[in-house]
Design an enzyme around this catalytic site. Structure first.
Site, mmCIF file in Angstrom:
data_model
loop_
_atom_site.group_PDB
_atom_site.id
_atom_site.type_symbol
_atom_site.label_atom_id
_atom_site.label_comp_id
_atom_site.label_asym_id
_atom_site.label_seq_id
_atom_site.Cartn_x
_atom_site.Cartn_y
_atom_site.Cartn_z
ATOM 1 N N ASP A 63 76.381 63.399 88.587
ATOM 2 C CA ASP A 63 75.521 64.463 88.046
ATOM 3 C C ASP A 63 74.052 64.069 88.225
ATOM 4 O OD1 ASP A 63 75.612 62.365 86.236
ATOM 5 O OD2 ASP A 63 75.676 63.638 84.449
ATOM 6 N N ASP B 167 72.024 58.124 89.058
ATOM 7 C CA ASP B 167 73.033 58.575 90.028
ATOM 8 C C ASP B 167 72.492 58.474 91.449
ATOM 9 O OD1 ASP B 167 75.269 60.347 88.345
ATOM 10 O OD2 ASP B 167 73.271 60.420 87.463
ATOM 11 N N ASN C 206 74.024 65.450 83.243
ATOM 12 C CA ASN C 206 72.608 65.226 82.973
ATOM 13 C C ASN C 206 71.834 66.532 82.954
ATOM 14 O OD1 ASN C 206 72.552 62.382 82.749
ATOM 15 N ND2 ASN C 206 72.586 62.153 84.970
ATOM 16 N N THR D 191 80.193 58.724 87.898
ATOM 17 C CA THR D 191 78.992 58.296 87.172
ATOM 18 C C THR D 191 78.495 59.460 86.310
ATOM 19 O OG1 THR D 191 77.581 58.897 89.063
ATOM 20 C CG2 THR D 191 78.356 56.614 88.938
ATOM 21 N N PHE E 232 76.797 58.433 76.586
ATOM 22 C CA PHE E 232 76.601 59.835 76.951
ATOM 23 C C PHE E 232 77.756 60.413 77.763
ATOM 24 C CE2 PHE E 232 75.065 62.997 80.034
ATOM 25 C CZ PHE E 232 74.572 63.969 79.182
ATOM 26 N N ASN E 233 78.141 59.779 78.868
ATOM 27 C CA ASN E 233 79.142 60.372 79.755
ATOM 28 C C ASN E 233 80.467 60.614 79.044
ATOM 29 O OD1 ASN E 233 77.461 60.511 81.988
ATOM 30 N ND2 ASN E 233 78.153 58.568 82.855
ATOM 31 N N HIS F 286 71.887 52.584 85.169
ATOM 32 C CA HIS F 286 73.263 52.519 84.692
ATOM 33 C C HIS F 286 74.269 52.809 85.810
ATOM 34 C CE1 HIS F 286 71.885 52.462 80.500
ATOM 35 N NE2 HIS F 286 71.065 53.451 80.805
ATOM 36 N N ASP F 287 74.127 53.959 86.446
ATOM 37 C CA ASP F 287 75.146 54.429 87.385
ATOM 38 C C ASP F 287 75.246 53.553 88.634
ATOM 39 O OD1 ASP F 287 75.642 56.484 85.636
ATOM 40 O OD2 ASP F 287 74.394 57.936 86.701
#
Length: 326
Positions: A12, A17, A39, A123, A164-165, A238-239
């Site tokens: 996303d 990402d 996102n 992700t 979040f995800n 993060h991703d």
């Protein structure tokens, strides 16, 4: 020449990402990119994926839009971190290449049925992956592994308990974690170690490629947004950690553990409940080399939980990747 690992990127975009895609596309065989509302809206994240492909000059990779919202709730987005477009910062034209007409779930199912040894790298919220497993349960045995960014071994980021995800669609996460597919979880306890500072940004700006300039602009916005929204002085990629784990597993220290998804808790909905009681320690992030494991006390593990990142090695991989783009 070593054959590249075949992967599907489910994402996303999203600043982090974008880094996951830049890493994966150069080092892995990306069969396609599937998008999901997360996102930002599905329309925006799909456009962002297309823009990334144009920047790195890979219009040959198909982008397949998926679900616009979670399985059983309304979509939650994160404009405070990613801006209204989902990837604010770089000023890019509207993409000339177009998304594919095939739905993401159809693409995932058809690809897994026809192609061996595919790894899925999600992700984003896990809605597309869960929907594919619901539509064709037999594909579970065809997936080599799922290496996802989401969840946490320790504490959350969107709520005190939830990342979040997973929070966006915990029902989808529950389906995926209980699918029987080998799972690697790059949670925020791990990905927060991938903290990009201004010094890193400045070094990226010195790399003479347009992809490096794009990366630096992404970091600038993401760093400033993180300062305003979460009082962070870094841009946390993060991703990108999930993609890096597939590219080079030696960058990651992980342990097997049972991971369950909390669906009902008033304060804990979306929490990844991780059972690491089999470690001879209280802190899951200590040096594991001197702490052998003992017999599992709870249910058998269903995932690998990432604990430590070789950040120096990660940055070497990222610098190399940005140098090697056109």
């Amino acid at each position: 020449m070593v054959e590249k690992q075949k992967v599907i990127m489910d994402c996303d975009p999203g600043h982090d990402d974008a880094f996951a895609l830049m890493l994966a596309i150069q080092h892995l065989d990306v069969l396609g990119i599937t998008t999901i509302g997360g996102n930002c809206s599905l329309e925006n994240v799909t456009a962002n994926a297309l823009k990334i492909l144009e920047v790195i000059e890979r219009p040959d990779i198909g982008v397949y839009p998926g679900h616009s919202r979670p399985l059983s709730s309304e979509l939650v987005t994160a404009p405070q971190f990613h801006g209204e477009s989902g990837m604010d910062g770089p000023v890019l034209p509207e993409p000339k290449i177009k998304a594919q007409n095939t739905h993401a779930v159809d693409f995932i199912v058809e690809t897994l049925k026809s192609t061996d040894d595919v790894i899925i790298i999600p992700t984003a919220p896990l809605t597309n992956i869960a929907a594919a497993l619901n539509r064709a349960p037999e594909i579970a045995s065809r997936i080599k592994e799922i290496c996802l960014m989401g969840g946490s071994v320790t504490f959350g980021n969107w709520t005190p308990a939830a990342e979040f995800n997973i929070f966006v669609d915990p029902e989808a996460a529950y389906r995926v974690f209980n699918s029987g597919v080998p799972i690697k979880m790059a949670g925020v306890n791990f990905t927060r170690q991938c903290a990009i500072t201004e010094t890193h940004r400045d070094r990226i700006m010195m790399i003479p490629t347009k992809t490096a300039k794009f990366a630096a602009e992404l970091i600038d916005f993401f760093m400033n947004a993180s300062k305003e929204a979460a009082y962070l002085s870094v841009a946390t990629l993060h991703d990108a950690c999930a993609a890096a784990w597939v590219i080079n597993s030696e960058l990651v220290t992980s342990v097997p553990m049972r991971i369950d998804i909390e669906l009902k808790g008033e304060y804990t909905r979306g929490m990844t409940v991780c059972d690491y009681r089999h470690l001879r320690c209280e802190d899951p992030e200590i040096d594991l080399s001197n702490h052998p494991t003992m017999k599992f006390r709870g249910r058998n593990p269903n995932a690998e939980g990432a604990l430590r990142l070789d950040f120096t090695g990660f940055m070497g991989l990222l610098y190399e990747t940005l140098r090697n783009y056109p």
